[in-house]
Design a protein around this motif. Structure first.
Motif, short mmCIF file in Angstrom:
data_model
loop_
_atom_site.label_atom_id
_atom_site.label_comp_id
_atom_site.label_asym_id
_atom_site.label_seq_id
_atom_site.Cartn_x
_atom_site.Cartn_y
_atom_site.Cartn_z
N GLU A 33 27.89 35.11 39.41
CA GLU A 33 27.73 33.71 39.86
C GLU A 33 26.94 33.64 41.17
O GLU A 33 26.51 32.55 41.58
N ASP A 34 26.71 34.79 41.83
CA ASP A 34 25.96 34.81 43.10
C ASP A 34 24.46 34.92 42.90
O ASP A 34 23.71 34.95 43.89
N ARG A 91 30.69 30.82 33.44
CA ARG A 91 30.97 31.80 34.51
C ARG A 91 29.97 31.66 35.66
O ARG A 91 30.36 31.68 36.84
N ILE A 92 28.69 31.50 35.33
CA ILE A 92 27.66 31.41 36.37
C ILE A 92 27.80 30.13 37.19
O ILE A 92 27.54 30.11 38.39
N ASN A 93 28.23 29.04 36.52
CA ASN A 93 28.33 27.74 37.20
C ASN A 93 29.73 27.46 37.74
O ASN A 93 30.06 26.31 38.02
N ILE A 94 30.55 28.49 37.89
CA ILE A 94 31.94 28.29 38.29
C ILE A 94 32.05 27.75 39.72
O ILE A 94 32.98 27.03 40.07
N ASP A 95 31.08 28.09 40.58
CA ASP A 95 31.08 27.62 41.97
C ASP A 95 29.97 26.58 42.15
O ASP A 95 28.79 26.92 42.11
N LYS A 128 27.26 27.42 44.93
CA LYS A 128 26.30 28.46 44.54
C LYS A 128 25.38 27.97 43.44
O LYS A 128 24.22 28.37 43.35
N GLN A 129 25.89 27.09 42.58
CA GLN A 129 25.07 26.52 41.51
C GLN A 129 23.89 25.74 42.08
O GLN A 129 22.76 25.83 41.59
N ARG A 131 21.10 27.98 43.47
CA ARG A 131 20.37 28.79 42.48
C ARG A 131 19.14 28.05 41.99
O ARG A 131 19.14 26.83 41.83
#
Length: 401
Positions: free
Chosen positions: A174-175, A202-206, A209-210, A213
């Protein structure tokens, strides 16, 4: 001095991606250079990010060294010496290199091809790239991940499998600062690539951070809309399913933006109404079902050159491979049930032979950049207009007729 000529897709995508750090939602015809349209901004961002981090680390090291120095000791003009003799091993260890970018593709062959293109572009840098695909040794891919690559190119199934097993380099996926999805419309179809939706969750869980990106979404048929195929309509009618609504072009894009988590994307659409290249010559042969084999063999003998024949099923590829082998044509089959090493070997043989013949299912329909393909034959009519565009796009690429 090297003069670099960018195609229109790259000219419209690269400046806003690098200067404005905009998300890019791009639709461009097949063979228009989409790989470098997202590859160059990702490379530029990683190089700048790595340099900034190294400068920050060097500054901290020099500051700590100066703090450790003392002037006089007891007024004798002596200097205190730190760590005399054996070096501190913990201080010498390099910090773990984080994962900067993730590129997802629908097929294994396309993932390997994208990796090769980026490796060529990164020849004089220290940026490392790894491809993770199914059908290949997972242990070898785990060893490659221990080298802490900056860019991972993967098919959703193998990537999700490695994440589920707790692969350390993918633990903080996710980072990532860059996400690119090639052939996105195919990847996000209903009942296709279920692992992709798990990955995106999972990638967009935060949410923070989304937003940090940068996202790249590309396909040749991103804005192409069509009615459902007849066989799908009949199947739904038999099962008494509700009539599915056909999304408009704008609705299709909005759905992608929400699914992937894009922020104010720049939409670039340089596709033609037909979706195929202007340099493509299209023709049809009208014949009965029993005559198709005769006409195919006649065409292959009468018009030599690198030829790609598409079938709708693996059984059809196997039958045609046996038939044409008996006729001395020496075809190269390519389908999903083959070992991955054999698939890659047949692709390589096809590229190396000026008169090569590749019999393939739609695993070869999207993204593959095979030079100087003279003919594309639809032995069986593709099920959707998108598939026709992608199949036909294996020829007439990069301003070649």
């Amino acid at each position: 001095i090297v003069n670099v000529k960018f195609v229109i897709c790259q000219r419209l995508s690269i400046p806003p991606a690098i200067k404005g750090r905009r998300d890019i939602l791009g639709a461009a015809e097949t063979g228009s250079g989409k790989t470098l349209a997202f590859g160059i901004p990702i490379i530029d961002g990683i190089l700048n990010g790595v340099n900034n981090e190294s400068n920050t680390t060097d500054g901290e090291d020099s500051a700590s060294e100066s703090d450790q120095e003392d002037g006089d000791i007891d007024g004798l003009g002596c200097v205190r010496v730190i760590n005399l003799g054996k070096a501190d091993k913990t201080h010498q260890q390099r910090p773990a290199q984080k994962l900067w970018a993730l590129i997802l593709t629908p097929t294994r062959e396309l993932a390997v091809q994208v990796k090769d293109h980026l490796v060529a572009a990164l020849k004089y840098t220290d940026i490392k790239v790894v491809a993770l695909v199914g059908g290949m040794s997972m242990q070898k891919q785990q060893r490659l991940l221990k080298r802490q690559p900056h860019i991972v190119i993967a098919t959703p199934g193998r990537l999700w499998e490695l994440i589920s097993q707790g692969e350390p380099h993918l633990s903080n996926i996710e980072d990532i600062r860059y996400l690119a999805i090639d052939e996105t419309d195919r990847m996000t179809e209903v009942n296709h690539f279920p692992e992709l939706r798990s990955l995106l969750e999972r990638i967009n869980i935060d949410p923070v951070k989304q937003k940090q990106r940068q996202n790249f979404v590309f396909s040749a048929t991103l804005t192409l809309v069509h009615d459902l195929p007849l066989h799908t309509k009949l199947k739904n009618k038999k099962k008494n399913k509700k009539k599915e609504l056909v999304l408009s072009s704008s609705d299709k894009l909005k759905k992608l933006v929400n699914l992937i988590g894009m922020t104010n994307p720049k939409i670039i659409d340089v596709t033609k109404k037909t979706g195929t290249s202007e340099l493509l010559t299209e023709s049809s042969i009208v014949c009965s079902l029993e005559q198709k084999d005769y006409y195919l063999y006649y065409f292959l003998v009468r018009h030599p050159g690198r030829t790609l024949v598409f079938c709708n099923s693996i059984s059809c590829v196997r039958r045609m491979a046996s038939l044409l082998s008996l006729l001395g044509v020496r075809p190269l089959p390519l389908h999903a049930n083959m070992l991955q090493k054999q698939r890659l070997k047949n692709l390589e043989r096809f590229r190396d032979s000026p008169d090569g013949l590749l019999l393939a299912t739609d695993v070869a329909a999207r993204g593959l950049d095979i030079p100087n393909v003279q003919h594309v034959i639809h032995y069986q009519v593709p099920r959707t207009s998108e598939t026709y565009v992608h199949r036909s796009g294996r020829t007439a690429r990069a301003n070649n007729e």
